[in-house]
Design a protein around this motif. Structure first.
Motif, short mmCIF file in Angstrom:
data_model
loop_
_atom_site.label_atom_id
_atom_site.label_comp_id
_atom_site.label_asym_id
_atom_site.label_seq_id
_atom_site.Cartn_x
_atom_site.Cartn_y
_atom_site.Cartn_z
N VAL A 193 -8.31 15.62 -11.29
CA VAL A 193 -8.54 16.92 -11.95
C VAL A 193 -8.45 16.77 -13.46
N ILE A 194 -7.41 16.07 -13.93
CA ILE A 194 -7.24 15.85 -15.37
C ILE A 194 -8.40 15.02 -15.93
N TYR A 195 -8.80 13.99 -15.20
CA TYR A 195 -9.93 13.14 -15.60
C TYR A 195 -11.21 13.96 -15.72
N SER A 196 -11.42 14.85 -14.77
CA SER A 196 -12.63 15.69 -14.79
C SER A 196 -12.66 16.59 -16.02
N ILE A 197 -11.50 17.12 -16.38
CA ILE A 197 -11.43 18.04 -17.52
C ILE A 197 -11.54 17.30 -18.85
N ILE A 198 -10.75 16.24 -18.99
CA ILE A 198 -10.64 15.57 -20.29
C ILE A 198 -11.78 14.57 -20.53
N VAL A 199 -12.06 13.75 -19.53
CA VAL A 199 -13.05 12.68 -19.72
C VAL A 199 -14.47 13.17 -19.41
N LYS A 200 -14.63 13.85 -18.30
CA LYS A 200 -15.96 14.29 -17.88
C LYS A 200 -16.35 15.66 -18.41
N LYS A 201 -15.43 16.32 -19.07
CA LYS A 201 -15.71 17.60 -19.73
C LYS A 201 -16.29 18.65 -18.77
N LEU A 256 -3.15 23.36 -3.29
CA LEU A 256 -3.50 23.66 -4.68
C LEU A 256 -4.34 22.54 -5.28
N ILE A 257 -3.91 21.31 -5.09
CA ILE A 257 -4.64 20.17 -5.65
C ILE A 257 -6.01 20.03 -5.00
N ALA A 258 -6.06 20.26 -3.68
CA ALA A 258 -7.34 20.15 -2.97
C ALA A 258 -8.35 21.16 -3.50
N ILE A 259 -7.90 22.39 -3.75
CA ILE A 259 -8.80 23.42 -4.27
C ILE A 259 -9.30 23.04 -5.66
N PHE A 260 -8.39 22.59 -6.52
CA PHE A 260 -8.79 22.21 -7.88
C PHE A 260 -9.69 20.97 -7.86
N ALA A 261 -9.39 20.02 -6.97
CA ALA A 261 -10.23 18.82 -6.87
C ALA A 261 -11.62 19.17 -6.35
N LEU A 262 -11.68 20.11 -5.41
CA LEU A 262 -12.97 20.54 -4.87
C LEU A 262 -13.84 21.15 -5.96
N PHE A 263 -13.28 22.06 -6.73
CA PHE A 263 -14.06 22.69 -7.79
C PHE A 263 -14.35 21.71 -8.93
N SER A 264 -13.47 20.74 -9.13
CA SER A 264 -13.75 19.69 -10.12
C SER A 264 -14.98 18.89 -9.72
N SER A 265 -15.04 18.52 -8.45
CA SER A 265 -16.17 17.71 -7.98
C SER A 265 -17.46 18.50 -8.00
N ILE A 266 -17.38 19.80 -7.72
CA ILE A 266 -18.58 20.65 -7.80
C ILE A 266 -19.05 20.76 -9.25
#
Length: 311
Positions: A193-201, A256-266
């Motif tokens: 989740v952090i990688y998606s936000i910071i690195v992948k924007k 909680l992490i699964a939900i955030f990871a799911l929306f991160s991947s979407i």
């Protein structure tokens, strides 16, 4: 070529959708019945359980069929090296062989298990193929994201090594992998989740529905504000995701992490389709330990990462 790509996309998204349906209906049916023991036999005759059973069975059948198709397509035209394609063909042929043997023994024969040595070699080839695919995709974050699945394989490998060697010391492998699996999911899910936000924007708008859905449910379950929800979540998540080593406080965090990871991947799909599909594949599938003779579940981590080679 464009038409071909569209056709492949149909298989890709059909697999991901089918995997989620299998996860939430086939495994949900099992988690709804098995913890209840004999009482589950009567409950399983109710309309909702019958619906779960048939939807889950259909989804499982689709996953089973699509795995062969996707592995075959990836081995034939995937954007991967010749060595990786060779490993994929090996996995495909071995899977067909094991499934034919299972068919000959009877698909309802729950006592059937492939010989330990052949299972051991089969899983080692799957693991090697996973690493080769990730190398070809050049998505280094997948080396981290695959760790929970590697720990799951480690549980199986440890038990098989005990049988092969007759040495109990290999029980430490099973113990270690099972003990740290749940922690690894929390840590690695957070990293993604952090990688998606910071690195992948990834656009933060994707996290609004994640927060709206995930935070209230997790807080309610964590503090047991609605009696029974924590117990239900405690049964559900460890089983349908095949997680070992779960502590009482973990299921709400998993959710909680699964939900955030799911929306991160979407949200990631727009910027990095390969990684997005691979992560969606990993999220929608996991090993289950009471069905280790099923090649379908053993193949799920591999099929998840090869999704990225077909886009």
């Amino acid at each position: 070529m464009e038409t071909s790509l569209k056709d492949i996309k149909i298989f890709l998204f059909s697999y991901i959708i089918s995997s989620f349906f299998e996860l939430f209906f086939n495994r949900e049916f099992l988690v709804g019945v098995l913890p209840l023991g004999m009482a589950g036999i009567n409950l399983s005759k109710s309309i909702i359980f019958i619906a779960f059973y048939y939807i889950g069975a259909f989804a499982y059948g689709l996953v089973f069929a699509l795995q062969f198709i996707l592995i075959g397509i990836s081995a034939y035209i995937g954007k991967i090296s010749k060595e990786t394609k060779g490993l994929l063909w090996a996995v495909l042929y071995l899977t067909i062989l094991f499934d034919l043997i299972h068919l000959a023994e009877g698909v309802n024969n729950t006592a059937f298990n492939p010989p330990v040595l052949s299972s051991f070699i089969y899983v080692l080839i799957i693991i090697a193929t996973i690493f080769f695919v990730i190398k070809d995709l050049n998505k280094k974050i997948l080396y981290i994201l695959i760790i929970p699945d590697l720990l799951a394989f480690g549980v199986l490998i440890g038990s098989w090594l005990i049988e092969l060697s007759k040495l109990s010391i290999f029980g430490e492998v099973t113990y270690f992998c099972g003990m740290f699996m749940a922690y690894s999911i929390i840590i690695i899910g957070s990293i993604f989740v952090i990688y998606s936000i910071i690195v992948k924007k990834v656009n933060l708008k994707y996290y609004i529905p994640a927060a709206i859905l995930g935070l209230p449910v997790s807080i309610i379950a964590l503090f047991n504000l609605v009696p029974g929800i924590a117990m239900a979540m405690g049964f559900t998540f460890p089983y349908i995701l095949g997680i070992l080593g779960v502590r009482n406080w973990m299921p709400p965090i998993f959710f909680l992490i699964a939900i955030f990871a799911l929306f991160s991947s979407i949200g990631l799909y727009k910027n990095d389709k390969k990684l997005s599909l691979a992560v969606l594949g990993l999220l929608s599938s996991a090993l289950i330990f009471d069905t280790v003779s099923s090649t379908t579940y053993l193949l799920m981590p591999l099929v998840a990462v090869i999704l990225g080679s077909l886009i």
